[in-house]
Design a protein around this motif. Structure first.
Motif, PDB file in Angstrom:
ATOM      1  N   THR A 124      35.387  33.924  28.391  1.00  0.00           N
ATOM      2  CA  THR A 124      37.338  33.892  27.810  1.00  0.00           C
ATOM      3  C   THR A 124      36.613  34.174  26.222  1.00  0.00           C
ATOM      4  OG1 THR A 124      36.523  31.071  27.101  1.00  0.00           O
ATOM      5  CG2 THR A 124      37.295  31.517  28.741  1.00  0.00           C
ATOM      6  N   ARG A 158      40.613  38.708  31.432  1.00  0.00           N
ATOM      7  CA  ARG A 158      42.277  39.822  31.622  1.00  0.00           C
ATOM      8  C   ARG A 158      41.516  41.399  32.123  1.00  0.00           C
ATOM      9  NH1 ARG A 158      46.070  40.154  27.013  1.00  0.00           N
ATOM     10  NH2 ARG A 158      46.890  41.624  28.229  1.00  0.00           N
ATOM     11  N   ARG A 159      40.288  41.615  32.395  1.00  0.00           N
ATOM     12  CA  ARG A 159      39.728  42.597  32.634  1.00  0.00           C
ATOM     13  C   ARG A 159      39.429  43.088  31.965  1.00  0.00           C
ATOM     14  NH1 ARG A 159      41.616  45.063  38.077  1.00  0.00           N
ATOM     15  NH2 ARG A 159      43.309  44.070  37.673  1.00  0.00           N
ATOM     16  N   ARG A 160      39.562  42.853  30.341  1.00  0.00           N
ATOM     17  CA  ARG A 160      39.396  43.320  29.213  1.00  0.00           C
ATOM     18  C   ARG A 160      37.714  43.503  28.994  1.00  0.00           C
ATOM     19  NH1 ARG A 160      42.889  40.450  25.487  1.00  0.00           N
ATOM     20  NH2 ARG A 160      42.074  39.038  25.979  1.00  0.00           N
ATOM     21  N   HIS A 212      43.012  47.123  32.102  1.00  0.00           N
ATOM     22  CA  HIS A 212      41.573  46.999  33.523  1.00  0.00           C
ATOM     23  C   HIS A 212      41.590  48.282  33.371  1.00  0.00           C
ATOM     24  CE1 HIS A 212      45.907  47.653  35.245  1.00  0.00           C
ATOM     25  NE2 HIS A 212      44.913  48.219  35.872  1.00  0.00           N
TER      26      HIS A 212
END
Length: 363
Positions: A124, A158-160, A212
């Motif tokens: 996170t 968030r796939r960052r 992403h």
């Protein structure tokens, strides 16, 4: 599709074969134990092989990783090239590339990726994600070559992708024993300072709307690279099995003349070729700028499912000698099982592949 290597790719593969063959011998590996081969890593970097990935592309990297797999050389070649040179090279900002790529080429920087398995709790982000800095919280149980890495690519929920220095505050690195000696570690982030790959995420730009994209590309590159490594591991195991069965005699004739042995070896050969050709295709498509996520998943599935069959066959065809933990073929067995575990279970990969095939048009 044309998988014929270019002159540069062939030269890089040949040089890799020479260096790995000369320096990563069974005797040297036995003396190393679980340690990383620092001298071999220096030799590879001095020869310019990591840096050559910028010119040879992912297919060139796969060819070099095949040669590493044949010898099970204990260096972070796959991780540092896939997550670092190709990942940062394709998606980093100008400042990040200028800061990291020179060190990744000469080996003073080593990169890896903390991509957790499906179903694991994601890392996170604390603080403003659209700023140049944020803090990460979470744990990734197993990260390949983490104990050798200086920088880690860490995805969030968030796939960052975030760049984290392993020596930074709030970053914990603890060694983890794995099947193969990969200097793996457990990554613990407790308010660790992180920098977004590519720079701050502006809400209106393409990366802000689709954070992403870099994640999915880096993941596909890593899957393809490790599949290429598995192709080499399997080829090495099979070569040892062929050498053994053609010289070892039973009932007055070589083991290789028995039909059951021939069939087992033939099946292992076909599995190895399937891993190789799917890895080549995924790499070629990425280099050509074509959709390659589904092809990377296909290569990963073959490397996982077929790879463990091949290394089991390689050990089995050695008979009782294959049970000797000090025999070179056992190292291929360990690497094959570790790559199987790292790439993921076949059912998980097929589930992800099915979801992509039903959502995305194919190029």
């Amino acid at each position: 599709m044309d998988f014929t290597p270019t002159e540069e790719q062939r030269a890089a593969g040949d040089l890799a074969a020479e260096i790995f063959g000369d320096l990563s011998t069974p005797e040297r590996l036995a003396a190393l134990g679980a340690a990383t081969d620092a001298d071999l890593w220096k030799a590879l970097c001095a020869a310019g092989l990591p840096g050559a990935v910028a010119e040879t592309g992912l297919l060139g990297l796969v060819l070099m990783l095949e040669e590493q797999g044949r010898t099970t050389a204990q260096v972070p070649f796959a991780a540092s090239c896939a997550y670092g040179l190709l990942g940062v090279g394709a998606h980093g900002s100008d400042a990040q590339r200028a800061r990291l790529l020179p060190g990744l080429r000469d080996g003073t920087e080593v990169a890896t990726g903390a991509f957790a398995r499906s179903g694991a709790r994601p890392v996170t982000v604390e603080g403003a994600a659209d700023s140049g800095r944020a803090q990460l919280v979470g744990t990734v149980p197993v990260v390949p070559w983490l104990c050798e890495a200086t920088v880690v690519l860490v995805p969030d929920a968030r796939r960052r992708l975030w760049l984290v220095r392993t020596d930074g505050p709030g970053v914990g690195v603890a060694p983890v024993a794995t099947t193969a000696p990969w200097s793996a570690g457990r990554l613990t982030l407790e308010g660790a300072a992180a920098e977004p790959l590519g720079g701050p995420y502006a809400p209106g730009d393409a990366r802000g709307r689709h954070p992403h994209r870099a994640h999915d590309d880096v993941l596909a590159v890593a899957r393809t690279a490790f599949a290429g490594l598995q192709a080499g591991v399997c080829a090495g195991a099979l070569a040892r099995a062929v050498a053994h069965t053609t010289t070892r005699e039973q009932f007055g004739r070589p083991l290789a003349t028995h039909q059951a042995v021939q069939l087992r070896a033939a099946e292992a050969y076909m599995d190895t070729e399937a891993i190789r050709v799917t890895a080549y295709e995924a790499a070629w498509r990425r280099d050509a700028g074509l959709e390659n996520a589904t092809h990377a998943l296909t290569a990963a599935w073959w490397a996982s499912e077929a790879g463990k069959r091949v290394v089991h066959s390689g050990q089995h065809l050695h008979g009782g000698i294959g049970a000797d933990l000090d025999h070179p073929v056992h190292r291929h067995f360990l690497w094959g099982r570790q790559l199987d575990a790292y790439l993921g279970a076949g059912a998980e990969l097929l589930e992800e592949l099915g979801a992509l095939l039903t959502k995305e048009p194919q190029a």
